[in-house]
Structures are given as structure tokens and as C-alpha cells.
Design an enzyme around this catalytic site. Sequence first.
Site, PDB file in Angstrom:
ATOM      1  CB  CYS A  80      -1.010   0.002   1.145  1.00  0.00           C
ATOM      2  SG  CYS A  80      -0.339  -0.027   2.806  1.00  0.00           S
ATOM      3  CG  ASP A 285      -8.165   2.824   0.387  1.00  0.00           C
ATOM      4  OD1 ASP A 285      -7.049   2.274   0.440  1.00  0.00           O
ATOM      5  OD2 ASP A 285      -9.120   2.504   1.120  1.00  0.00           O
ATOM      6  CG  HIS A 287      -5.809  -0.606   1.442  1.00  0.00           C
ATOM      7  ND1 HIS A 287      -5.598   0.717   1.734  1.00  0.00           N
ATOM      8  CD2 HIS A 287      -4.839  -1.292   2.074  1.00  0.00           C
ATOM      9  CE1 HIS A 287      -4.537   0.826   2.523  1.00  0.00           C
ATOM     10  NE2 HIS A 287      -4.060  -0.380   2.740  1.00  0.00           N
TER      11      HIS A 287
END
Length: 400
Positions: A80, A285, A287
Site C-alpha cells: 500500500c 485508497d 486497498h
Amino acid sequence: MGTCGLCNPKATLTYDTLRFEYEDFPETKEPVWILGRKYSVFTEKEEILLDVTSRLWFTYRKNFPAIGGTGPTSDTGWGCMLRCGQMIFAQALVCRHLGRDWRWIKGKRQMDNYFNVLNAFIDKKDSYYSIHQIAQMGVGEGKSIGQWYGPNTVAQVLKKLATFDTWSSLAVHIAMDNTVVMEEIRRLCQSNVPCAGAAACPALESDVLYNGCPEDLGLRGRLPLWKPLVLLIPLRLGLTEINEAYIETLKHCFMMPQSLGVIGGKPNSAHYFIGYVGEELIYLDPHTTQPAVEPGDSGCLPDESFHCQHPPCRMSIAELDPSIAVGFFCNTEADFNDWCQQIKKLSLVRGALPMFELVERQPSHFSNPDVLNLTPDSSDADRLERFFDSEDEDFEILSL
């Protein structure tokens, strides 16, 4: 080995599944700031979403060529912060080659420079800033493949990789010790100083800028060369949570036209922060696990999955982990001078505690800024289960 947390239980689905699951912007009179641009939710919501969608969005991927030939074929669970590093650096390349006003519109034919930027981050070993390059460059700095990085580590690795990107010809400076030294940056960006890895730096190319102007023989004798600057500032804004005295200063960073945003996040979960509204940060993001992308039969790269086509995520600024890296891009010397003036004015803002110091010359007690030491401190081994790894504790903790 630590793993990255997921922002919600749907996080491993593709963005197509998720596009209607995200909360829209609140109806608020507060301005929305996105990377130096100010918007109103009431009159410019489409413009806000178009600006966000136009940022390059890098997420976990699966089924890419094995890193190092025999390593992972997916970065789910560990990549990440590497993806966030790619996003902040991609924004610098977009500003460098396309301009801050460039917009991505689904289905519209894009210029070659757009695909050149995108190809620099594709998941394969020969892309300048691929997950393969970042992970393998980290091995030389004591980071095993599959181990997560902190903001400082990914910044240092990207700086090294940028020396091979002769097309962009960037000057990358990482300001350590919470101090930005103007003299150091000017020396780095001027033409009479070879950059690190001089063999990888190009001879004068047609797109090299002279104070922001295309190369011109008449200008060459009168103007010094200025290499576009990517400035990354790793900071720690508290011990275990962000010191609220820095919040106003952090907000102002998103208001500057030179803003590249911030990489950081919450423990176990890195995000790329691109702006704020009220007391909430706006972020992309990483993820979400998507399949690796291959060029089509025509050689064209399918690019829709590199643009977040739902409203961006938001979180309270108070939830931000105190370890971050702030980024700025100065295309010209005038941009850098303007940035310096804004930082100086920021120190006068009531209730805003400076996050870093801006000085003309390097204080005598400083260590050599070009020395890269990413060796983890064994005394911090017990902290490796937290998201921000031990080498990111090397810089001074800011406090009141």
C-alpha cells in the site's frame, strides 16, 4: 512481516463493484481543496470529481510478472505505501509533462505524453517506477521484497529511481531533519551541478526547461537551467497521534499550487491524501486488488482502472498517523521562489505551528543530506508490527 489493513470489508473487490458504495461529498459551505485548487461543493461538484478522477490511481494488483523473476506476483497485503509513493510521484510527472490543468475523460483519446507517464508505473520490471523497481531498489537498502515501507523509505527509493528517468529529468530533494535548505535545492536544480547518478542524466534534451521555457539558444546564454523540482518532506507530527497544533499548517499545504499531496495514513493502512474539506482529509485508497494490466492487441494500454471513478474516501484529520511525507512540485525557479514565500507567510498564520523550517543555508550541525541510511535500528524491532517502520523514526519528532 506486517500486512496492510483494509479500509472496508469490500476492499478486495474491483472498483467497478465499489463505484456506488462510497459516500458523496457533504453539502457544506466549506471549500474543497484538491492539490492547490479551491472548489465549492454547491456549484462545482462535477469539477471536483473530474479533478479527482484525473489523478492516477494505483492499487494492489495481482498476476503481474514475478518480482525479481521468482518473487511475488501480487502486492496485496504489503504494497500500500509503495502504491501511495507511485501516486504522489505520478502526480509530479503529470504536472511535469501534462500540466496541473490536464483532465482525464473516459473514452477520450489522450496524448502520447499521458501514456508515457502511465507506462512509467506499469507493473513490469523495466518501468521506471514500477512496483518491481521500488521493491528491488529497497532490497539494497535493507528492505526485503514483500516488506512494507514507511513514507521516508518510499521517498528515498523514488529519489534513486528518478535518476534513471531521463525523459522527466527531475531534481528530487528529500528534506530531512524537518528542515528545507533553499541553497541546497537551488544548487540541485541549477544546470552547473550534476545530479546524483550523473551517467543516467541526459545531455540537454529538447524538453529541458529554462526557467519553464522550452530550450532556446537565445535564452541559454542568459538564463540558468532549472530542473523541475520534486520536494518530499518526511515528517513526524507527534508521538502516537497527530498533534492538533499542526492541523492548520497541514491544511495550508493542500492549498498551495505546488502541492503534490501527502502520503501517510492510519496504522496498517497507507493512503494518498490529495486535499481536504472542513476537518476531513480527502484521499485515494490503494486497498483494492485489481488484475495487472497488459497492453491490448493494438499495443494500446487499457487505462480505466488507473482512475478512481467514484467519490474519493474521506477521514478525520485527527485520525492521521503522525508519520507522513508532504510533497511539492516546482516546475520553474519562479515556482520555487513563490513556494518559499508562501511557507514564510504560513509561519505567521495564527494557531498554525510550522511543520518544518525553511532556511537559506544548511546549519553547521547537519549531517550530509545525500547520505542514505535505511538500515533498521534493532532497538525498534518490536515496533515493526506497526505500520511505520523503524527507519522512519530517524527524523526528529515535532512537538510543542
